[in-house]
Design a protein around this motif. Structure first.
Motif, short mmCIF file in Angstrom:
data_model
loop_
_atom_site.label_atom_id
_atom_site.label_comp_id
_atom_site.label_asym_id
_atom_site.label_seq_id
_atom_site.Cartn_x
_atom_site.Cartn_y
_atom_site.Cartn_z
N CYS A 41 -63.69 20.55 -48.93
CA CYS A 41 -62.89 21.68 -49.03
C CYS A 41 -62.60 22.26 -47.68
N ALA A 42 -61.45 23.15 -47.59
CA ALA A 42 -61.04 23.68 -46.43
C ALA A 42 -61.94 24.68 -46.00
N ARG A 43 -62.07 24.80 -44.76
CA ARG A 43 -63.07 25.91 -44.06
C ARG A 43 -62.20 26.99 -42.83
N ALA A 44 -62.56 27.96 -42.75
CA ALA A 44 -62.19 28.61 -41.71
C ALA A 44 -62.95 28.22 -40.40
N SER A 45 -62.37 28.34 -39.22
CA SER A 45 -62.98 28.00 -38.08
C SER A 45 -62.28 29.18 -36.91
N PRO A 46 -63.27 29.43 -36.03
CA PRO A 46 -62.55 30.52 -35.04
C PRO A 46 -61.81 29.94 -34.00
N ARG A 67 -63.14 25.57 -32.40
CA ARG A 67 -64.55 25.34 -32.70
C ARG A 67 -64.69 24.83 -34.13
N TRP A 68 -64.95 23.65 -34.76
CA TRP A 68 -65.16 23.15 -35.91
C TRP A 68 -66.57 23.12 -36.27
N ASP A 69 -67.48 23.90 -35.77
CA ASP A 69 -68.96 23.60 -35.93
C ASP A 69 -69.31 24.08 -37.23
N VAL A 70 -68.68 24.76 -38.02
CA VAL A 70 -69.14 25.26 -39.33
C VAL A 70 -69.16 23.84 -40.25
N PHE A 71 -68.45 22.85 -39.88
CA PHE A 71 -68.73 21.62 -41.01
C PHE A 71 -68.52 20.51 -40.05
N SER A 72 -68.21 20.52 -38.77
CA SER A 72 -68.13 19.26 -37.94
C SER A 72 -68.59 19.44 -36.47
N ASN A 73 -69.32 18.48 -35.79
CA ASN A 73 -69.75 18.90 -34.51
C ASN A 73 -68.46 18.45 -33.56
N ALA A 74 -67.30 18.89 -33.79
CA ALA A 74 -66.05 18.91 -32.95
C ALA A 74 -65.50 19.99 -32.41
N THR A 75 -64.39 19.84 -31.39
CA THR A 75 -63.72 20.96 -30.87
C THR A 75 -62.27 20.15 -30.69
N THR A 93 -44.50 24.49 -31.84
CA THR A 93 -44.73 23.19 -31.54
C THR A 93 -45.92 22.72 -30.55
N THR A 94 -46.80 21.92 -31.16
CA THR A 94 -47.96 21.78 -30.24
C THR A 94 -48.36 20.20 -30.09
N MET A 95 -49.30 19.82 -29.20
CA MET A 95 -49.97 18.55 -29.12
C MET A 95 -51.25 19.01 -29.28
N TRP A 96 -52.23 18.11 -29.45
CA TRP A 96 -53.73 18.44 -29.61
C TRP A 96 -54.46 17.19 -29.34
N LEU A 97 -55.76 17.40 -28.97
CA LEU A 97 -56.98 16.70 -28.63
C LEU A 97 -58.07 17.08 -29.46
N LEU A 98 -58.60 16.22 -30.17
CA LEU A 98 -59.84 16.48 -30.85
C LEU A 98 -60.97 15.59 -30.11
N ARG A 99 -62.04 16.65 -29.74
CA ARG A 99 -63.20 15.78 -29.20
C ARG A 99 -64.53 15.99 -30.41
N GLU A 100 -64.78 14.76 -30.67
CA GLU A 100 -66.08 14.77 -31.47
C GLU A 100 -67.31 14.23 -30.69
N ALA A 101 -68.58 15.11 -31.12
CA ALA A 101 -69.68 14.69 -30.38
C ALA A 101 -70.27 13.18 -30.66
N VAL A 102 -70.54 12.28 -29.90
CA VAL A 102 -71.20 11.02 -30.08
C VAL A 102 -72.69 11.03 -29.42
N GLY A 103 -73.33 9.98 -29.90
CA GLY A 103 -74.39 9.96 -29.80
C GLY A 103 -75.08 9.51 -28.49
N SER A 104 -74.12 8.58 -27.48
CA SER A 104 -74.43 8.08 -26.30
C SER A 104 -73.27 7.92 -25.54
N LEU A 105 -73.54 7.71 -24.11
CA LEU A 105 -72.19 7.46 -23.24
C LEU A 105 -71.62 6.30 -23.64
#
Length: 113
Positions: A41-46, A67-75, A93-105
Motif C-alpha cells: 500500500c501507499a505510504r507517506a515519506s518525508p 527518503r523512502w526508509d519507512v518501507f524501503s532502503n532507498a532515496t 516537470t521533473t526527472m528523478w534518480l532512485l538509489r537503492e541500497a545494495v549489499g556489496s560494491l
C-alpha cells in the motif's frame, strides 16, 4: 508565477504535499507514493528541497529528495521546473534518480534507476 507549496498529483496517482517555501527557497513536505519497490500500500515519506528563485518573468527550478526508509532502503532525488500555462494551470516537470541500497560494491551496477 508558479507556487510550489500545496498538494500535487502525478501520473501514477502519487501525492506530494509541499509546505510553504521559505524566503531562502527551502521547503519540506511529504510524498505519498502509489509505486513502491516492495509493493503493497501507499505510504507517506518525508521530503526536503530547495527552490531557485526565478528571475523576472521566469519559472522557478527546484530540487528535492525523498527518503523512502519507512518501507524501503532507498532515496530518490528529483530536479525540475514549475510552469504555468495560459489557463493558469501549474505543472511541475521533473526527472528523478532512485538509489537503492545494495549489499556489496559488486552489486553497485544495479543500485540506481
Amino acid at each position: 508565477q508558479c507556487q510550489l507549496s500545496g498538494l500535487w498529483r502525478n501520473e501514477q496517482e502519487s501525492l506530494m504535499e509541499i509546505s510553504a517555501v521559505r524566503d531562502n527557497g527551502d521547503f519540506q513536505g511529504k510524498y505519498l507514493t502509489q509505486v513502491t519497490l516492495a509493493g503493497g500500500c501507499a505510504r507517506a515519506s518525508p521530503l526536503r528541497g530547495i527552490q531557485q528563485q526565478p528571475g523576472e518573468g521566469g519559472w522557478p527550478t527546484f530540487a528535492f529528495t525523498v527518503r523512502w526508509d519507512v518501507f524501503s532502503n532507498a532515496t530518490t532525488a528529483f530536479a525540475g521546473q514549475c510552469f504555468v500555462d495560459t489557463g493558469g494551470k501549474e505543472t511541475l516537470t521533473t526527472m528523478w534518480l532512485l538509489r537503492e541500497a545494495v549489499g556489496s560494491l559488486q552489486e553497485d551496477w544495479k543500485a540506481t534507476r
